[in-house]
Design a protein around this motif. Structure first.
Motif, PDB file in Angstrom:
ATOM      1  N   PRO A  44       0.823  -1.198   0.000  1.00 20.48           N
ATOM      2  CA  PRO A  44       0.000   0.000   0.000  1.00 20.48           C
ATOM      3  C   PRO A  44       0.858   1.249   0.000  1.00 20.48           C
ATOM      4  N   GLY A  47      -3.841   5.933   0.977  1.00 21.90           N
ATOM      5  CA  GLY A  47      -5.264   5.691   0.809  1.00 21.90           C
ATOM      6  C   GLY A  47      -6.022   6.565   1.765  1.00 21.90           C
ATOM      7  N   ASP A 178      -7.987   3.697  -1.905  1.00 26.22           N
ATOM      8  CA  ASP A 178      -7.170   2.487  -1.939  1.00 26.22           C
ATOM      9  C   ASP A 178      -7.678   1.608  -3.080  1.00 26.22           C
TER      10      ASP A 178
END
Length: 244
Positions: A44, A47, A178
């Motif tokens: 990731p 987000g 995200d």
């Protein structure tokens, strides 16, 4: 929106890939060794709901909204060097088609393979102002000049820069979200005389389109999902001209 039949969607899908299909039908060709791609697992990169993370660019940490998304996307630049895999699906009433597009890029050099069930693997090399195209089951190679839009067209990408040209009123939604474990700029917009709607997911760190969805009303007729790009420069052998 008026419901359209299967033949309509088949025409749309064929039109999206018309340049690729026409060239390959006219000039199938040979296969040199295809280099392997090793891609990292997803990590990731952010987000949230509307804010671009600080790692994007301190001068561009503005809220992503329908009013600001075109300005935000206009600041992005695509990574020069990367490799990745795209999963592309076309849908029509009663059927679908899946394709895997493997991509290596280094500046003006682009190499890719397109694989789909029941079809010979297609190969493309763009290098400077020249291109080479061939099939894995033939010894012939087509050589020609690179045309505008070839780089995205052969990857079967619906270029997200098209979104920059639509009227502001046709930007329907925008946010920072995200997407498959990555923080991406999200935009949904309307384009074309037929009123199709597209959804784009763009990684601000690389400027690369990570996902796309295209709809005719409620009907999804195209989708693309990208693996997390490996930003290491591919080996120069990847871009060797076939037959050399």
């Amino acid at each position: 929106m008026k419901k359209r039949g299967a033949f309509f969607y088949i025409l749309i899908i064929l039109a999206l890939a018309a340049l690729v299909g026409l060239v390959f039908l006219l000039a199938p060709g040979a296969e040199p060794d295809t280099p392997a791609v090793v891609l990292p697992s997803a990590t990731p990169s952010g987000g949230g709901t509307g804010e671009i993370p600080d790692s994007f660019d301190a001068e561009n940490t503005i809220a992503v909204t329908p009013a600001t998304v075109q300005a935000a996307v206009a600041t992005l630049a695509r990574a020069d060097c990367y490799s990745r895999t795209l999963q592309v699906r076309d849908f029509w009433t009663g059927g679908s088609r899946d394709r895997t597009v493997t991509v290596w890029a280094n500046g003006s050099e682009l190499r890719l393979t397109v694989s789909s069930s029941g079809s010979a693997q297609e190969h493309v090399l763009l290098k400077g102002q020249e291109k080479w195209l061939w099939y894995s089951d033939s010894s012939s190679v087509f050589r020609g000049s690179v045309l505008p839009g070839d780089a995205d067209g052969y990857q079967t990408l619906l270029t997200y820069e098209d979104m920059l040209a639509v009227p502001a009123a046709d930007i329907l939604e925008a946010d920072f979200v995200d997407f498959n474990g990555m923080g991406c700029i999200y935009v949904r917009y309307r384009s074309g005389t037929l009123g199709f709607e597209s959804e784009c997911y763009i990684d601000p760190a690389t400027g690369l389109l990570m996902g796309e969805r295209c709809y005719d009303g409620e009907h999804l007729f195209y989708s693309m999902d990208s693996s997390v790009p490996d930003l290491t420069a591919p080996d120069a052998a990847v871009f060797a001209v076939p037959g050399t």
